[in-house]
Design a protein around this motif. Structure first.
Motif, short mmCIF file in Angstrom:
data_model
loop_
_atom_site.label_atom_id
_atom_site.label_comp_id
_atom_site.label_asym_id
_atom_site.label_seq_id
_atom_site.Cartn_x
_atom_site.Cartn_y
_atom_site.Cartn_z
N LYS A 270 66.94 -34.23 -38.85
CA LYS A 270 67.96 -33.41 -39.51
C LYS A 270 67.78 -31.94 -39.20
N ARG A 271 66.56 -31.48 -39.20
CA ARG A 271 66.28 -30.05 -38.98
C ARG A 271 66.73 -29.60 -37.59
N TYR A 272 66.48 -30.43 -36.58
CA TYR A 272 66.76 -30.03 -35.21
C TYR A 272 67.99 -30.72 -34.61
N SER A 273 68.72 -31.47 -35.43
CA SER A 273 69.94 -32.15 -34.98
C SER A 273 69.68 -33.01 -33.75
N VAL A 274 68.62 -33.79 -33.83
CA VAL A 274 68.25 -34.72 -32.76
C VAL A 274 68.29 -36.12 -33.33
N SER A 275 68.63 -37.10 -32.50
CA SER A 275 68.73 -38.47 -33.00
C SER A 275 67.38 -38.94 -33.55
N PRO A 276 67.41 -39.68 -34.66
CA PRO A 276 66.16 -40.20 -35.24
C PRO A 276 65.35 -41.04 -34.26
N GLU A 277 66.04 -41.77 -33.37
CA GLU A 277 65.34 -42.60 -32.39
C GLU A 277 64.50 -41.74 -31.44
N ALA A 278 65.08 -40.63 -31.00
CA ALA A 278 64.36 -39.73 -30.09
C ALA A 278 63.19 -39.07 -30.81
N VAL A 279 63.43 -38.62 -32.04
CA VAL A 279 62.36 -37.97 -32.80
C VAL A 279 61.25 -38.97 -33.11
N GLU A 280 61.62 -40.21 -33.41
CA GLU A 280 60.60 -41.22 -33.71
C GLU A 280 59.63 -41.39 -32.55
N SER A 281 60.16 -41.41 -31.32
CA SER A 281 59.28 -41.57 -30.16
C SER A 281 58.32 -40.39 -30.02
N ILE A 282 58.80 -39.19 -30.36
CA ILE A 282 57.95 -38.01 -30.28
C ILE A 282 56.91 -38.02 -31.39
N VAL A 283 57.31 -38.47 -32.58
CA VAL A 283 56.35 -38.57 -33.70
C VAL A 283 55.26 -39.59 -33.36
N ARG A 284 55.66 -40.74 -32.83
CA ARG A 284 54.67 -41.74 -32.42
C ARG A 284 53.71 -41.15 -31.39
N LEU A 285 54.28 -40.44 -30.43
CA LEU A 285 53.48 -39.85 -29.37
C LEU A 285 52.50 -38.81 -29.92
N ALA A 286 52.97 -38.00 -30.87
CA ALA A 286 52.11 -36.96 -31.45
C ALA A 286 50.92 -37.57 -32.17
N TYR A 287 51.14 -38.67 -32.87
CA TYR A 287 50.03 -39.32 -33.58
C TYR A 287 49.07 -39.99 -32.60
N LYS A 288 49.60 -40.54 -31.53
CA LYS A 288 48.75 -41.15 -30.51
C LYS A 288 47.92 -40.09 -29.79
N VAL A 289 48.59 -39.05 -29.30
CA VAL A 289 47.91 -37.99 -28.57
C VAL A 289 46.95 -37.23 -29.48
N GLY A 290 47.40 -36.93 -30.71
CA GLY A 290 46.56 -36.20 -31.64
C GLY A 290 45.25 -36.91 -31.91
N LYS A 291 45.31 -38.23 -32.07
CA LYS A 291 44.10 -39.01 -32.33
C LYS A 291 43.16 -38.98 -31.13
N GLU A 292 43.73 -39.12 -29.93
CA GLU A 292 42.91 -39.20 -28.73
C GLU A 292 42.40 -37.83 -28.27
N GLU A 293 43.18 -36.78 -28.53
CA GLU A 293 42.77 -35.44 -28.11
C GLU A 293 42.12 -34.64 -29.24
N LYS A 294 42.00 -35.28 -30.41
CA LYS A 294 41.35 -34.65 -31.56
C LYS A 294 42.05 -33.36 -32.00
N VAL A 295 43.38 -33.48 -32.13
CA VAL A 295 44.21 -32.38 -32.63
C VAL A 295 45.11 -32.96 -33.71
N GLU A 296 45.30 -32.23 -34.80
CA GLU A 296 46.15 -32.73 -35.88
C GLU A 296 47.56 -33.03 -35.37
N PRO A 297 48.06 -34.23 -35.58
CA PRO A 297 49.41 -34.58 -35.12
C PRO A 297 50.48 -33.65 -35.67
N THR A 298 50.32 -33.25 -36.92
CA THR A 298 51.36 -32.37 -37.51
C THR A 298 51.33 -30.97 -36.89
#
Length: 286
Positions: A128-156
């Motif tokens: 809603k904030r960035y006017s992007v489809s939820p499907e596209a944002v979901e993939s980025i959120v998933r990616l952030a949690y995956k990368v954050g865990k592996e690179e030791k950086v907070e996903p948020t």
């Protein structure tokens, strides 16, 4: 017509004069030596002064040159007609590349595992904030949690940087050459991309871009001792001085995303508690 040679007399001895070409050669040799000394001196100063070196190599004009060179390479117009592999080739016999710019190992996100309640709330909020489809944002959120865990950086923190840098547009590009979700300078951070996938990478690949961005912010945070200072380095303020309030903007968005995540978790917990209560009551009545 008889020709005569002109001679010079030095201490009573006849000496043939130097030719014009020889004089020029000596003059240019002298200039070459002086130029070499100046260049070596300048290089020595750059290598001994980290701040000056950063100001030179990370200045806006230099970044603009990098951006122009990158554009030439990406459109196949590099000088000399040399083909540069930026990850845009199709699969070869080893299967190292896939559909265009994304190597196979960086081309898919596992969506089989459901998002947590907090992650779903984050996805809804950012869409809603960035006017992007939820499907596209979901993939980025998933990616952030995956990368954050592996690179030791907070996903948020990753999600907040993505929001401020590219507004969740994986194809975003800046006038100075920054690319992708986290606006990475490919020329400056080429070594990190190469470490991920030697000879087969693209700054527009979402996972590659996010991984390199995570590595950069982790490195800067470790080097400076705080996330706030690391963000100043990330945006280049450590070199140019004025951060434009960038760290505050990123951290404010991160705080908001953290809050949204917590709200989602609380709502889910309350719902689960109500279900358990309803089942208990039904069991008692039975």
């Amino acid at each position: 017509m008889k020709q005569y040679e002109t001679v010079l007399s030095v201490n009573g001895q006849l000496v043939e004069p130097q030719s014009y070409k020889q004089s020029l050669r000596k003059a240019f040799t002298g200039l070459g030596v002086a130029t070499s000394v100046l260049v070596l001196g300048a290089v020595a100063i750059l290598f001994s002064n980290a701040e000056l070196r950063s100001q030179v190599f990370f200045s806006a004009p230099v970044q603009a040159i990098f951006a122009a060179e990158l554009d030439l390479v990406s459109t196949g117009l590099a000088a000399g007609g040399v083909e540069v592999n930026d990850g845009s080739n199709h699969a070869d016999s080893t299967g190292s590349s896939s559909n265009g710019m994304m190597p196979v190992k960086f081309n898919s996100i596992d969506s089989s595992k459901p998002l947590t309640a907090g992650q779903r709330q984050i996805t809804s909020y950012l869409a809603k904030r960035y006017s992007v489809s939820p499907e596209a944002v979901e993939s980025i959120v998933r990616l952030a949690y995956k990368v954050g865990k592996e690179e030791k950086v907070e996903p948020t923190l990753i999600l907040a940087i993505v929001g401020i840098e590219s507004s969740y547009n994986p194809f975003a590009a800046s006038p100075v050459g920054a690319r992708g979700l986290m606006q990475i300078m490919p020329k400056i951070h080429k070594d990190k991309f190469e470490a991920l996938s030697p000879g087969d990478w693209s700054p527009l690949n979402p996972e590659m871009n996010m991984r390199v961005g995570a590595k950069i912010i982790r490195e800067y945070t470790r080097r400076t001792g705080s996330v706030n200072a690391g963000l100043r380095w990330y945006v280049g303020a450590a070199i140019h001085g004025n951060d434009g309030g960038y760290p505050g903007k990123v951290l404010a968005l991160k705080s908001r995303i953290d809050s949204v995540h917590q709200q989602g978790q609380m709502v889910a917990s309350r719902g689960n508690a109500e279900k358990v209560s309803a089942v208990t009551v039904a069991g008692t009545e039975g």
